[in-house]
Motif scaffolding. Structure first.
Motif, PDB file in Angstrom:
ATOM      1  N   LEU A  78      11.157 -28.159 -26.772  1.00 60.87           N
ATOM      2  CA  LEU A  78      11.762 -29.189 -27.307  1.00 60.87           C
ATOM      3  C   LEU A  78      12.664 -29.353 -28.392  1.00 60.87           C
ATOM      4  CD1 LEU A  78       9.665 -32.654 -27.029  1.00 60.87           C
ATOM      5  CD2 LEU A  78      11.894 -32.082 -25.646  1.00 60.87           C
ATOM      6  N   ALA A  79      11.916 -27.809 -29.334  1.00 63.43           N
ATOM      7  CA  ALA A  79      12.376 -26.921 -30.525  1.00 63.43           C
ATOM      8  C   ALA A  79      13.662 -26.871 -30.182  1.00 63.43           C
ATOM      9  CB  ALA A  79      11.562 -26.582 -30.884  1.00 63.43           C
ATOM     10  N   GLY A  80      13.944 -26.389 -28.535  1.00 59.60           N
ATOM     11  CA  GLY A  80      14.829 -25.061 -28.630  1.00 59.60           C
ATOM     12  C   GLY A  80      15.227 -24.564 -27.700  1.00 59.60           C
ATOM     13  N   LEU A  99       3.211 -28.913 -43.350  1.00 53.58           N
ATOM     14  CA  LEU A  99       3.817 -29.653 -41.646  1.00 53.58           C
ATOM     15  C   LEU A  99       5.440 -30.049 -42.769  1.00 53.58           C
ATOM     16  CD1 LEU A  99       0.191 -31.653 -41.344  1.00 53.58           C
ATOM     17  CD2 LEU A  99       2.029 -30.039 -39.827  1.00 53.58           C
ATOM     18  N   LEU A 100       5.113 -30.178 -43.822  1.00 50.09           N
ATOM     19  CA  LEU A 100       5.839 -31.004 -44.081  1.00 50.09           C
ATOM     20  C   LEU A 100       7.640 -30.043 -44.510  1.00 50.09           C
ATOM     21  CD1 LEU A 100       4.629 -32.185 -47.901  1.00 50.09           C
ATOM     22  CD2 LEU A 100       5.227 -33.350 -45.738  1.00 50.09           C
ATOM     23  N   VAL A 101       7.077 -28.910 -44.143  1.00 53.96           N
ATOM     24  CA  VAL A 101       8.803 -27.698 -44.255  1.00 53.96           C
ATOM     25  C   VAL A 101       9.058 -27.890 -42.883  1.00 53.96           C
ATOM     26  CG1 VAL A 101       9.140 -25.785 -44.628  1.00 53.96           C
ATOM     27  CG2 VAL A 101       7.959 -26.427 -45.755  1.00 53.96           C
ATOM     28  N   ILE A 102       8.218 -28.336 -42.003  1.00 54.15           N
ATOM     29  CA  ILE A 102       8.615 -28.504 -40.539  1.00 54.15           C
ATOM     30  C   ILE A 102       9.520 -29.265 -40.063  1.00 54.15           C
ATOM     31  CG2 ILE A 102       7.063 -28.391 -37.991  1.00 54.15           C
ATOM     32  CD1 ILE A 102       5.125 -27.288 -38.583  1.00 54.15           C
ATOM     33  N   GLY A 103       9.041 -30.023 -41.398  1.00 52.09           N
ATOM     34  CA  GLY A 103       9.365 -31.412 -40.632  1.00 52.09           C
ATOM     35  C   GLY A 103      10.795 -31.576 -41.270  1.00 52.09           C
ATOM     36  N   ILE A 104      10.749 -31.473 -42.937  1.00 50.80           N
ATOM     37  CA  ILE A 104      12.337 -30.925 -43.211  1.00 50.80           C
ATOM     38  C   ILE A 104      13.646 -29.834 -42.492  1.00 50.80           C
ATOM     39  CG2 ILE A 104      13.034 -29.522 -45.243  1.00 50.80           C
ATOM     40  CD1 ILE A 104      10.718 -30.198 -47.015  1.00 50.80           C
ATOM     41  N   ILE A 146      15.639 -22.760 -35.467  1.00 47.35           N
ATOM     42  CA  ILE A 146      14.846 -23.253 -34.872  1.00 47.35           C
ATOM     43  C   ILE A 146      13.236 -22.098 -34.462  1.00 47.35           C
ATOM     44  CG2 ILE A 146      13.975 -23.323 -32.035  1.00 47.35           C
ATOM     45  CD1 ILE A 146      17.357 -24.510 -31.479  1.00 47.35           C
ATOM     46  N   TRP A 147      13.478 -21.184 -34.499  1.00 47.80           N
ATOM     47  CA  TRP A 147      12.959 -20.183 -34.327  1.00 47.80           C
ATOM     48  C   TRP A 147      11.457 -19.880 -36.206  1.00 47.80           C
ATOM     49  CZ3 TRP A 147      10.743 -17.029 -30.966  1.00 47.80           C
ATOM     50  CH2 TRP A 147      11.609 -17.310 -29.641  1.00 47.80           C
ATOM     51  N   ALA A 148      12.592 -20.434 -36.826  1.00 46.79           N
ATOM     52  CA  ALA A 148      11.738 -20.080 -38.052  1.00 46.79           C
ATOM     53  C   ALA A 148      10.604 -21.462 -37.998  1.00 46.79           C
ATOM     54  CB  ALA A 148      12.568 -20.476 -39.465  1.00 46.79           C
ATOM     55  N   GLN A 149      10.971 -22.754 -38.129  1.00 54.19           N
ATOM     56  CA  GLN A 149      10.556 -23.660 -37.546  1.00 54.19           C
ATOM     57  C   GLN A 149       9.006 -23.566 -36.248  1.00 54.19           C
ATOM     58  OE1 GLN A 149      11.724 -27.212 -35.630  1.00 54.19           O
ATOM     59  NE2 GLN A 149      11.732 -28.239 -36.730  1.00 54.19           N
ATOM     60  N   SER A 150       9.601 -22.980 -35.471  1.00 47.69           N
ATOM     61  CA  SER A 150       8.437 -22.872 -34.715  1.00 47.69           C
ATOM     62  C   SER A 150       6.777 -21.558 -34.870  1.00 47.69           C
ATOM     63  CB  SER A 150       8.735 -21.916 -32.866  1.00 47.69           C
ATOM     64  OG  SER A 150       9.649 -23.008 -32.619  1.00 47.69           O
ATOM     65  N   ALA A 181      10.341 -41.854 -28.858  1.00 53.51           N
ATOM     66  CA  ALA A 181      10.646 -41.733 -30.732  1.00 53.51           C
ATOM     67  C   ALA A 181      12.213 -40.031 -30.917  1.00 53.51           C
ATOM     68  CB  ALA A 181       9.691 -40.857 -31.831  1.00 53.51           C
ATOM     69  N   ASN A 182      11.451 -39.857 -30.081  1.00 55.12           N
ATOM     70  CA  ASN A 182      12.246 -38.229 -30.472  1.00 55.12           C
ATOM     71  C   ASN A 182      12.063 -37.604 -31.410  1.00 55.12           C
ATOM     72  OD1 ASN A 182      14.117 -35.110 -29.174  1.00 55.12           O
ATOM     73  ND2 ASN A 182      15.234 -36.625 -29.997  1.00 55.12           N
ATOM     74  N   ALA A 183      11.339 -37.304 -32.168  1.00 57.16           N
ATOM     75  CA  ALA A 183      10.545 -37.359 -33.731  1.00 57.16           C
ATOM     76  C   ALA A 183      11.230 -35.294 -33.639  1.00 57.16           C
ATOM     77  CB  ALA A 183       9.431 -37.315 -33.855  1.00 57.16           C
ATOM     78  N   ARG A 184      10.842 -34.493 -32.411  1.00 53.65           N
ATOM     79  CA  ARG A 184      10.843 -33.288 -32.660  1.00 53.65           C
ATOM     80  C   ARG A 184      10.100 -32.305 -34.048  1.00 53.65           C
ATOM     81  NH1 ARG A 184      17.040 -32.524 -31.767  1.00 53.65           N
ATOM     82  NH2 ARG A 184      16.433 -32.498 -34.321  1.00 53.65           N
ATOM     83  N   GLY A 185      10.562 -32.136 -34.134  1.00 51.39           N
ATOM     84  CA  GLY A 185       9.637 -30.863 -35.797  1.00 51.39           C
ATOM     85  C   GLY A 185       9.269 -32.040 -36.672  1.00 51.39           C
ATOM     86  N   LYS A 186      10.103 -33.007 -36.844  1.00 53.07           N
ATOM     87  CA  LYS A 186       9.688 -34.507 -37.974  1.00 53.07           C
ATOM     88  C   LYS A 186       8.512 -35.089 -37.351  1.00 53.07           C
ATOM     89  CE  LYS A 186      14.585 -36.172 -37.996  1.00 53.07           C
ATOM     90  NZ  LYS A 186      15.272 -34.624 -36.470  1.00 53.07           N
ATOM     91  N   ILE A 187       7.475 -35.025 -36.923  1.00 52.41           N
ATOM     92  CA  ILE A 187       6.404 -35.249 -36.993  1.00 52.41           C
ATOM     93  C   ILE A 187       5.625 -34.284 -37.311  1.00 52.41           C
ATOM     94  CG2 ILE A 187       5.580 -33.337 -34.978  1.00 52.41           C
ATOM     95  CD1 ILE A 187       4.080 -35.338 -32.967  1.00 52.41           C
ATOM     96  N   GLY A 188       6.182 -33.681 -37.772  1.00 54.43           N
ATOM     97  CA  GLY A 188       5.318 -32.675 -39.454  1.00 54.43           C
ATOM     98  C   GLY A 188       5.711 -34.056 -40.868  1.00 54.43           C
ATOM     99  N   PHE A 189       6.087 -34.436 -40.606  1.00 58.90           N
ATOM    100  CA  PHE A 189       6.663 -35.424 -41.693  1.00 58.90           C
ATOM    101  C   PHE A 189       5.189 -36.588 -41.146  1.00 58.90           C
ATOM    102  CE2 PHE A 189      11.170 -34.899 -42.129  1.00 58.90           C
ATOM    103  CZ  PHE A 189      10.755 -34.304 -43.182  1.00 58.90           C
ATOM    104  N   PHE A 190       4.854 -37.019 -40.433  1.00 64.82           N
ATOM    105  CA  PHE A 190       3.792 -38.160 -39.651  1.00 64.82           C
ATOM    106  C   PHE A 190       2.215 -37.457 -40.287  1.00 64.82           C
ATOM    107  CE2 PHE A 190       0.978 -39.231 -36.271  1.00 64.82           C
ATOM    108  CZ  PHE A 190       0.712 -40.329 -36.905  1.00 64.82           C
ATOM    109  N   PHE A 191       2.580 -35.852 -39.576  1.00 63.44           N
ATOM    110  CA  PHE A 191       0.833 -35.488 -39.709  1.00 63.44           C
ATOM    111  C   PHE A 191       1.185 -34.668 -41.087  1.00 63.44           C
ATOM    112  CE2 PHE A 191       1.393 -35.076 -35.152  1.00 63.44           C
ATOM    113  CZ  PHE A 191      -0.280 -36.108 -35.289  1.00 63.44           C
TER     114      PHE A 191
END
Length: 401
Positions: free
Chosen positions: A211-213, A261-266, A280-284, A346-356
């Motif tokens: 999903l991250a690409g 997790l917050l950085v992943i979401g940002i 995408i690679w940085a987030q992964s 919801a298609n949150a992708r990396g924004k799930i980092g904000f949730f967790f």
């Protein structure tokens, strides 16, 4: 476990697991497979209680942290082996595509049953049953020949006597009595935080990276690296456990998870994210770092704290209550995560980092206020400190008279 002992209960569960694998292996319809999975799952749940209980009762204080944290390493190794087996059978076109992974479980049942007769019973269980000679023999088998087990034996008998005086009890109801309530809360909390901090994302690692690409093949490679770093992190935690306190490692690691997790979401909110391959690679990659930090702290240290805060008389029941609580939270997350990350939901992708990340931040506040330092303490000392309601921040330097 309290009636027949840790060893007999464990052996019976392994035999039942081997029996229920037959149902899964020979299932050719979904209803039969479901029955096999449900029966197997009921037995598998017992291991999450037996393993921490036995590990904490069979290990000396110096090795207690390493041996109880090894439980987390076992989970990681199991996931790595499972991924390897599934990768090897996924290309098959007949029933072996799913029967093969089920059959592979018999190997571990056989290995365990071969070694089972050589494992001693828990000396704590034997002492509570008044079988002192057997308890002493069990301690001798667990210790070096040069070690005098008499002092350890005396300490264990005294701890059992103390808990009788404190009326620690032996039932599930006693886990929530005033004398044990705080200890049960801590056990339930640290175990549930494993889920709340996002560990269930491990099961969705490949899907998440896709999903991250990332290309499918690269996503699978990243998911393997994801688990491998968790393995390495748990090994590194053994070094930290010998040098630093449980509370320090747990809270520091949880704080690191919040930040990651917050950085992943940002990063997921950056404009043009889907067309930005380096992003995408940085987030992964941050997901990999997250799992390393989890394997270094919250994952393994949870089991150490879980075992050490439980009163010996109700340890198995406290761990069972904590396991059930974690499972309930896990069910909620298992239902919620697909809705959060699926593109048609919801298609949150990396924004799930904000949730967790938000949930982990709340968990950090609770942990800082409630999780005490238990490193180097005997079970008798912990009984006394909890009975005196010593403040969380004073556990480390408290002197037991």
């Amino acid at each position: 476990m309290e009636r027949y002992g840790r060893k007999k209960t464990f052996g019976a569960c392994v035999i039942l697991t081997a029996a229920f694998i037959f149902i899964q292996f020979f299932a050719r319809t979904l209803p039969v497979l479901l029955v096999g999975e449900l029966l197997g799952g009921l037995v598998l749940g017992t291991y999450a209680t037996i393993a921490p209980t036995y590990a904490s009762e069979a290990s000396p204080i110096a090795l207690r942290g390493v041996l109880t944290s090894y439980i987390n390493l076992s989970f990681v190794m199991g996931q790595l082996i499972a991924n390897g087996v599934i990768a090897g059978t996924s290309q098959l076109s007949d029933h072996w595509a799913y029967s093969g992974p089920f059959a592979s479980q018999w190997i571990w049942c056989l290995v365990i049953l071969v070694g089972w007769p050589f494992a001693p019973e828990s000396p704590w269980f034997l002492i509570r049953k008044g079988r002192f000679d057997e308890a002493e023999n069990a301690l001798r088998r667990l210790a070096s020949k040069k070690v005098d087990v008499k002092p350890a034996m005396a300490m264990m008998i005294e701890t059992d006597r103390l808990e009788q005086e404190l009326e620690a009890g032996t039932t599930y109801f006693d886990c929530f009595q005033k004398i044990n309530r705080r200890r049960t809360e801590i056990a339930m909390g640290v175990y549930s935080i494993q889920v709340i901090s996002g560990i269930y994302l491990v099961g969705y690692a490949t899907y998440f990276f896709t999903l991250a690409g990332l290309p499918t093949d690269k996503a699978f490679d990243m998911s393997i690296g994801f688990l491998a770093l968790g393995f390495v992190g748990t090994l590194c935690s053994w070094v930290l456990l010998q040098k630093f306190g449980r509370r320090t490692i747990y809270n520091t690691g949880l704080a690191a998870l919040v930040v990651l997790l917050l950085v992943i979401g940002i990063l997921d909110c950056v404009p043009g994210y889907t067309e930005n391959a380096p992003l995408i690679w940085a987030q992964s990659s941050l997901m990999l770092v997250w799992n390393f930090c989890y394997g270094l702290s919250v994952g393994p240290v949870c089991f150490v704290i879980l075992c050490e805060v439980s009163a010996t008389k109700v340890r198995s029941k406290t761990i069972a209550v904590a396991t059930a609580t974690q499972a309930l939270v896990g069910i909620v997350m298992t239902i919620a995560i697909p809705y959060l990350i699926n593109p048609d939901q919801a298609n949150a992708r990396g924004k799930i980092g904000f949730f967790f990340g938000g949930l982990s931040a709340l968990s950090l506040v609770w942990s800082f206020l409630r999780v005490p330092e238990t490193k180097g303490r005997t079970y008798e000392e912990l009984d006394i400190m909890f009975s005196r309601n010593v403040a969380t921040r004073h556990f480390k330097e408290y002197h037991v008279e």
